[in-house]
Design a protein around this motif. Structure first.
Motif, short mmCIF file in Angstrom:
data_model
loop_
_atom_site.label_atom_id
_atom_site.label_comp_id
_atom_site.label_asym_id
_atom_site.label_seq_id
_atom_site.Cartn_x
_atom_site.Cartn_y
_atom_site.Cartn_z
N SER A 1 5.02 76.72 86.84
CA SER A 1 4.31 76.81 88.06
C SER A 1 5.25 76.39 89.30
N LYS B 1 8.13 67.39 80.98
CA LYS B 1 7.98 68.19 82.45
C LYS B 1 9.47 67.90 83.17
N THR C 1 5.59 74.27 92.88
CA THR C 1 5.15 73.08 93.26
C THR C 1 4.94 73.32 94.89
N GLU C 2 4.31 72.29 95.63
CA GLU C 2 3.93 72.44 96.93
C GLU C 2 5.46 72.17 97.71
N ASP C 3 6.36 71.72 96.91
CA ASP C 3 7.80 71.35 97.65
C ASP C 3 8.70 72.75 97.29
N GLU D 1 8.28 74.23 88.46
CA GLU D 1 7.80 73.09 87.39
C GLU D 1 7.81 73.65 86.14
N GLU E 1 9.66 74.04 94.30
CA GLU E 1 10.30 73.90 93.04
C GLU E 1 9.64 74.45 92.05
N ASN F 1 11.51 69.74 86.76
CA ASN F 1 11.57 70.38 88.07
C ASN F 1 12.99 71.04 88.29
N THR G 1 -0.86 74.70 96.79
CA THR G 1 -0.64 73.95 95.77
C THR G 1 -0.55 75.06 94.53
N ASN G 2 0.55 74.95 93.67
CA ASN G 2 0.73 75.71 92.84
C ASN G 2 0.35 77.34 92.80
#
Length: 253
Positions: free
Chosen positions: A94, A112, A96-98, A102, A100, A114, A2-3
């Motif tokens: 930051s 926001k 992301t979990e995916d 952000e 990407e 992405n 996470t981030n």
């Protein structure tokens, strides 16, 4: 995960400077974040110019980076987003979990975005180890004016340390031009040399990086020696960040 990377700046100003400087050499930069800060090293396709950026963690309002994180992206994508920030907006970036990037713009209202990161296929860019015999600290505004003075007659600028100070010159089909910044000039903040040195460099490369990296600093440092690249150093913010620009000399025939 996470981030794992999260950084926040109080404004978009430094982000804009970094991205504009990087754009002078590449459109797909690889930023490397470590617990110490964010760095970039890149060379233009012609191998004439090279940029090194040191952006320490102390420059950020918030900086979380437990381990090295490489961010390869299309510079234009991030620039478009950062340009949506007003001058007083904070910027939070930051991962992301995916996987990407952000980007949050925090101002009168929150935005926001992405963007997709690219596969890291670029090799490492080595930074040359150079010893210069001449160092000049001058007002960025003065250096910018000198470049534009010489650009009226030439595509290249000669920089030479002389007894009286620093001499700039250029010549082309239209004629020639000369500018002398004498010792004692209020905008010539420092001049140290171990003897006369001279180099010939492309004005287009210099005006591009000065426009990109010089807009938020008052001083530029020039370092050069005979037959060596020119190194320009620009301050990035007030907390120790720096942009280094190396430009190969032109070999006079």
């Amino acid at each position: 995960m996470t981030n794992q990377l999260l950084v926040k700046t109080g404004s978009a100003k430094e982000w804009k400077t970094v991205l504009d400087a990087i754009a002078t050499v590449t459109d797909e930069p690889k930023l490397v974040a470590t617990p110490e800060g964010i760095t970039f090293k890149g060379m233009d396709p012609s191998h004439v110019s090279l940029i090194q950026i040191d952006w320490p963690s102390s420059s950020f309002e918030k900086y979380v980076c437990p381990q090295e994180t490489k961010l390869t992206l299309r510079g234009e994508d991030l620039t478009k987003i950062i340009n949506r920030a007003d001058k007083d907006d904070a910027v939070e970036v930051s991962v992301t979990e995916d996987g990407e990037l952000e980007v949050k713009i925090l101002g009168a209202y929150k935005k926001k975005f992405n963007i997709h990161l690219l596969e890291d296929i670029a090799g490492e860019t080595p930074i040359p180890k150079l010893t210069f015999n001449t160092k000049v600290l001058t007002a960025e505004s003065l250096f910018d004016r000198v470049l534009n003075d010489i650009k009226t007659v030439s595509d290249h600028i000669s920089i030479q340390s002389v007894e009286e100070g620093v001499a700039f010159s250029g010549k082309g089909d239209a004629g020639s031009g000369n500018v002398l910044i004498e010792k004692g000039n209020a905008d010539l903040l420092e001049l140290t040399t171990n003897g006369e040195a001279k180099g010939l460099y492309s004005i287009d490369y210099l005006t591009a990086i000065t426009k990109a990296a010089g807009k938020n600093t008052d001083v530029v440092v020039l370092e050069y020696s005979d037959k060596l690249p020119l190194r320009l150093t620009f301050k990035l913010g007030e907390q120790g960040g720096k942009i280094f620009f190396y430009l190969a000399p032109r070999v006079e025939s």
